[in-house]
Scaffold this motif. Structure first.
Motif, PDB file in Angstrom:
ATOM      1  N   GLU A 146       0.679   7.884  -7.119  1.00 12.70           N
ATOM      2  CA  GLU A 146       0.109   6.741  -6.385  1.00 12.70           C
ATOM      3  C   GLU A 146      -0.596   7.180  -5.106  1.00 12.70           C
ATOM      4  O   GLU A 146      -1.073   6.349  -4.344  1.00 12.70           O
ATOM      5  N   GLY A 147      -0.555   8.510  -4.835  1.00 11.19           N
ATOM      6  CA  GLY A 147      -1.231   9.003  -3.632  1.00 11.19           C
ATOM      7  C   GLY A 147      -0.329   9.172  -2.425  1.00 11.19           C
ATOM      8  O   GLY A 147      -0.807   9.351  -1.301  1.00 11.19           O
ATOM      9  N   MET A 148       0.987   9.115  -2.645  1.00 11.88           N
ATOM     10  CA  MET A 148       1.912   9.325  -1.520  1.00 11.88           C
ATOM     11  C   MET A 148       2.187  10.820  -1.344  1.00 11.88           C
ATOM     12  O   MET A 148       2.083  11.594  -2.297  1.00 11.88           O
ATOM     13  N   SER A 149       2.556  11.205  -0.143  1.00 15.75           N
ATOM     14  CA  SER A 149       3.135  12.533   0.099  1.00 15.75           C
ATOM     15  C   SER A 149       4.629  12.379  -0.124  1.00 15.75           C
ATOM     16  O   SER A 149       5.246  11.457   0.415  1.00 15.75           O
ATOM     17  N   VAL A 176      10.545   0.606  -9.836  1.00 12.43           N
ATOM     18  CA  VAL A 176      10.715   0.808  -8.389  1.00 12.43           C
ATOM     19  C   VAL A 176       9.391   0.556  -7.665  1.00 12.43           C
ATOM     20  O   VAL A 176       9.362  -0.135  -6.638  1.00 12.43           O
ATOM     21  N   VAL A 177       8.305   1.079  -8.208  1.00 17.32           N
ATOM     22  CA  VAL A 177       6.997   0.869  -7.565  1.00 17.32           C
ATOM     23  C   VAL A 177       6.692  -0.633  -7.504  1.00 17.32           C
ATOM     24  O   VAL A 177       6.294  -1.167  -6.459  1.00 17.32           O
ATOM     25  N   ALA A 178       6.943  -1.341  -8.602  1.00 12.98           N
ATOM     26  CA  ALA A 178       6.688  -2.793  -8.605  1.00 12.98           C
ATOM     27  C   ALA A 178       7.616  -3.492  -7.609  1.00 12.98           C
ATOM     28  O   ALA A 178       7.181  -4.380  -6.856  1.00 12.98           O
ATOM     29  N   GLY A 179       8.878  -3.075  -7.569  1.00 17.06           N
ATOM     30  CA  GLY A 179       9.850  -3.705  -6.669  1.00 17.06           C
ATOM     31  C   GLY A 179       9.494  -3.496  -5.207  1.00 17.06           C
ATOM     32  O   GLY A 179       9.607  -4.420  -4.394  1.00 17.06           O
ATOM     33  N   VAL A 180       9.062  -2.285  -4.862  1.00 11.20           N
ATOM     34  CA  VAL A 180       8.678  -1.997  -3.469  1.00 11.20           C
ATOM     35  C   VAL A 180       7.445  -2.822  -3.108  1.00 11.20           C
ATOM     36  O   VAL A 180       7.374  -3.430  -2.033  1.00 11.20           O
ATOM     37  N   ARG A 181       6.487  -2.874  -4.023  1.00 10.09           N
ATOM     38  CA  ARG A 181       5.250  -3.628  -3.735  1.00 10.09           C
ATOM     39  C   ARG A 181       5.524  -5.120  -3.572  1.00 10.09           C
ATOM     40  O   ARG A 181       4.909  -5.792  -2.761  1.00 10.09           O
ATOM     41  N   ASN A 182       6.477  -5.640  -4.368  1.00 14.30           N
ATOM     42  CA  ASN A 182       6.772  -7.088  -4.331  1.00 14.30           C
ATOM     43  C   ASN A 182       7.898  -7.430  -3.375  1.00 14.30           C
ATOM     44  O   ASN A 182       8.337  -8.581  -3.337  1.00 14.30           O
ATOM     45  N   ALA A 183       8.429  -6.423  -2.661  1.00 18.12           N
ATOM     46  CA  ALA A 183       9.572  -6.642  -1.761  1.00 18.12           C
ATOM     47  C   ALA A 183      10.725  -7.326  -2.499  1.00 18.12           C
ATOM     48  O   ALA A 183      11.346  -8.271  -1.993  1.00 18.12           O
ATOM     49  N   ALA A 184      11.019  -6.850  -3.712  1.00 21.71           N
ATOM     50  CA  ALA A 184      12.115  -7.415  -4.505  1.00 21.71           C
ATOM     51  C   ALA A 184      13.423  -6.755  -4.069  1.00 21.71           C
ATOM     52  O   ALA A 184      13.516  -5.522  -4.050  1.00 21.71           O
ATOM     53  N   GLU A 242       0.844  -1.203   0.000  1.00 24.88           N
ATOM     54  CA  GLU A 242       0.000   0.000   0.000  1.00 24.88           C
ATOM     55  C   GLU A 242       0.880   1.254   0.000  1.00 24.88           C
ATOM     56  O   GLU A 242       1.669   1.455   0.927  1.00 24.88           O
ATOM     57  N   LEU A 243       0.747   2.069  -1.024  1.00 27.52           N
ATOM     58  CA  LEU A 243       1.550   3.297  -1.092  1.00 27.52           C
ATOM     59  C   LEU A 243       0.703   4.527  -0.745  1.00 27.52           C
ATOM     60  O   LEU A 243       1.190   5.457  -0.104  1.00 27.52           O
ATOM     61  N   ALA A 244      -0.536   4.547  -1.161  1.00 25.59           N
ATOM     62  CA  ALA A 244      -1.398   5.728  -0.966  1.00 25.59           C
ATOM     63  C   ALA A 244      -1.476   6.089   0.514  1.00 25.59           C
ATOM     64  O   ALA A 244      -1.596   5.211   1.381  1.00 25.59           O
ATOM     65  N   GLY A 245      -1.342   7.386   0.791  1.00 25.62           N
ATOM     66  CA  GLY A 245      -1.447   7.864   2.171  1.00 25.62           C
ATOM     67  C   GLY A 245      -0.141   7.766   2.937  1.00 25.62           C
ATOM     68  O   GLY A 245      -0.063   8.194   4.087  1.00 25.62           O
ATOM     69  N   ARG A 246       0.888   7.196   2.303  1.00 28.31           N
ATOM     70  CA  ARG A 246       2.182   7.064   2.975  1.00 28.31           C
ATOM     71  C   ARG A 246       3.159   8.129   2.473  1.00 28.31           C
ATOM     72  O   ARG A 246       2.846   8.876   1.550  1.00 28.31           O
ATOM     73  N   VAL A 247       4.330   8.173   3.090  1.00 25.77           N
ATOM     74  CA  VAL A 247       5.276   9.273   2.853  1.00 25.77           C
ATOM     75  C   VAL A 247       6.566   8.733   2.230  1.00 25.77           C
ATOM     76  O   VAL A 247       7.139   7.753   2.733  1.00 25.77           O
ATOM     77  N   ALA A 278      11.454  11.419 -11.540  1.00 18.95           N
ATOM     78  CA  ALA A 278      10.469  10.458 -12.084  1.00 18.95           C
ATOM     79  C   ALA A 278       9.899   9.585 -10.966  1.00 18.95           C
ATOM     80  O   ALA A 278       8.696   9.292 -10.943  1.00 18.95           O
ATOM     81  N   MET A 279      10.749   9.186 -10.015  1.00 18.34           N
ATOM     82  CA  MET A 279      10.252   8.367  -8.892  1.00 18.34           C
ATOM     83  C   MET A 279       9.281   9.185  -8.050  1.00 18.34           C
ATOM     84  O   MET A 279       8.200   8.708  -7.689  1.00 18.34           O
ATOM     85  N   GLY A 280       9.682  10.430  -7.737  1.00 15.59           N
ATOM     86  CA  GLY A 280       8.823  11.273  -6.903  1.00 15.59           C
ATOM     87  C   GLY A 280       7.466  11.504  -7.552  1.00 15.59           C
ATOM     88  O   GLY A 280       6.417  11.434  -6.894  1.00 15.59           O
ATOM     89  N   GLU A 281       7.493  11.771  -8.848  1.00 11.52           N
ATOM     90  CA  GLU A 281       6.251  12.011  -9.589  1.00 11.52           C
ATOM     91  C   GLU A 281       5.356  10.772  -9.535  1.00 11.52           C
ATOM     92  O   GLU A 281       4.152  10.857  -9.283  1.00 11.52           O
ATOM     93  N   ARG A 282       5.971   9.610  -9.728  1.00 13.43           N
ATOM     94  CA  ARG A 282       5.212   8.362  -9.735  1.00 13.43           C
ATOM     95  C   ARG A 282       4.625   8.070  -8.349  1.00 13.43           C
ATOM     96  O   ARG A 282       3.469   7.675  -8.212  1.00 13.43           O
ATOM     97  N   PHE A 283       5.447   8.275  -7.307  1.00  9.46           N
ATOM     98  CA  PHE A 283       4.961   8.011  -5.946  1.00  9.46           C
ATOM     99  C   PHE A 283       3.784   8.941  -5.626  1.00  9.46           C
ATOM    100  O   PHE A 283       2.787   8.510  -5.035  1.00  9.46           O
ATOM    101  N   ALA A 284       3.914  10.210  -6.013  1.00 13.47           N
ATOM    102  CA  ALA A 284       2.840  11.170  -5.723  1.00 13.47           C
ATOM    103  C   ALA A 284       1.574  10.796  -6.491  1.00 13.47           C
ATOM    104  O   ALA A 284       0.456  10.921  -5.978  1.00 13.47           O
TER     105      ALA A 284
END
Ligand code: NAD
Length: 293
Positions: A29-32, A250-258, A3-8, A21-27
């Motif tokens: 996804e609903g992250m701060s 990176v988003v896929a890797g974080v979600r899958n704990a790769a 879960e990324l949304a609502g996280r920092v 590009a990472m920051g834009e993608r995380f934001a």
């Protein structure tokens, strides 16, 4: 961390290139997102552009080679968003040394270690104690490079050595977080599979005066076009990866704990195998890549 949304998220080197590009993608996804960078004008411009799209982004001027600066970044993050869940130690530079390694200036090494290695260590020491103590799910992504962590690029030893260090320190971090039973994970990122047209090739723009070159280069800093020409001369067709593709990985890797965030690539696999085979067979390293960079 699914879960990324609502996280920092905190991204160093977030003003441009892969970090942006990472920051834009995380934001998205609903992250701060806190973008940290040493380059104030580029940071301001990026933050303004992302905020104009109603993304939740804050910029903090940070020099990752200074521990004090990184602890200020942590404090600003906690004050602004109350926590941190995803830390991307991404800021990095190419030292721009030339010629044989034994003639490189110590300041080339000091600058590369300060940003590429101590920058990551500072991020870990400043943020990870808080992330672990919070008991919340979290993740650390440290940016390495195939040029160091997979196959050392012989013409750029400062870059190759510091990026190899990022791999080993992330392996140790991963193992220790596991040993501690923490719900904070760790990954090492190899942006690619191809090189990215980013500001990395003009890293000299951020070189601090106290680590300036002691003697001028005998040749101009190579541009990306020069590197392309060298690759072509070596029979390699230059290909590029877009930073947004790395952000997706990176988003896929974080979600899958790769642990290894590394795009599939036959070339990379062949490099890994060639080096491992050389070690396993105790044969001398004939695999070192010939493109100076
Ligand atoms: N471009 C590539 O082909 C490539 C390939 C593999 C790995 N990488 C790695 O990706 C990471 C991002 O690089 P990029 O390609 O986006 O280059 P970039 O130059 O566009 O981005 C790097 C960012 O780091 C910032 N920075 C430099 N020194 C800093 C410091 N002391 N403190 C804080 N910020 C600082 C820069 O201002 C810049 O915004 C680096 O670690 C780089 O080594 C890049």
């Amino acid at each position: 961390m699914e879960e990324l949304a609502g996280r920092v998220a905190v991204v160093t080197g977030g003003a441009g290139g892969i970090g942006r590009a990472m920051g834009e993608r995380f934001a998205t996804e609903g992250m701060s997102v806190v973008l940290a960078d040493v380059e104030q004008p580029a940071l301001d411009e990026t933050v303004d552009e992302l905020r104009a799209r109603t993304l939740e982004v804050t910029g903090v001027l940070t020099d990752v080679s200074s521990y004090e600066s990184v602890t200020e970044l942590r404090d600003r993050t906690l004050e602004t968003y109350g926590g941190v869940h995803l830390l991307c130690n991404n800021a990095g530079i190419g030292a721009g040394a030339e010629g044989p390694q034994w003639e490189h200036e110590l300041n080339d090494w000091r600058w590369a270690f300060g940003v590429n290695v101590f920058g990551v260590i500072h991020g870990i020491n400043a943020f990870v104690p808080h992330m672990v103590a919070s008991g919340q799910e979290g993740h650390v992504v440290n940016t390495s490079s195939g040029n160091g962590g997979v196959s050392p690029l012989r013409g750029t030893p400062e870059y190759a050595v510091t990026k190899a260090a990022v791999v080993t320190l992330t392996e140790c971090l991963y193992a220790q977080l596991q040993d501690a039973g923490s719900v904070v994970g760790a990954s090492v990122l190899f942006p690619g599979p191809h090189m990215l047209r980013t500001g990395l090739f003009t890293s000299w723009r951020n070189r601090p005066a106290d680590l300036a070159k002691e003697r001028p280069r005998s040749t101009p800093y190579p541009t990306i076009e020069d590197i392309e020409a060298q690759m072509e001369a070596a029979g390699i067709t230059p290909e590029y990866t877009d930073p947004s593709e790395v952000a997706d990985q990176v988003v896929a890797g974080v979600r899958n704990a790769a642990f290894w965030i590394m795009a599939p690539s036959a070339t990379t696999d062949a490099q890994i195998r060639a080096r491992a085979d050389s070690m396993l067979h105790r044969s001398n390293p004939s695999y070192l890549r010939g493109v100076p960079g």
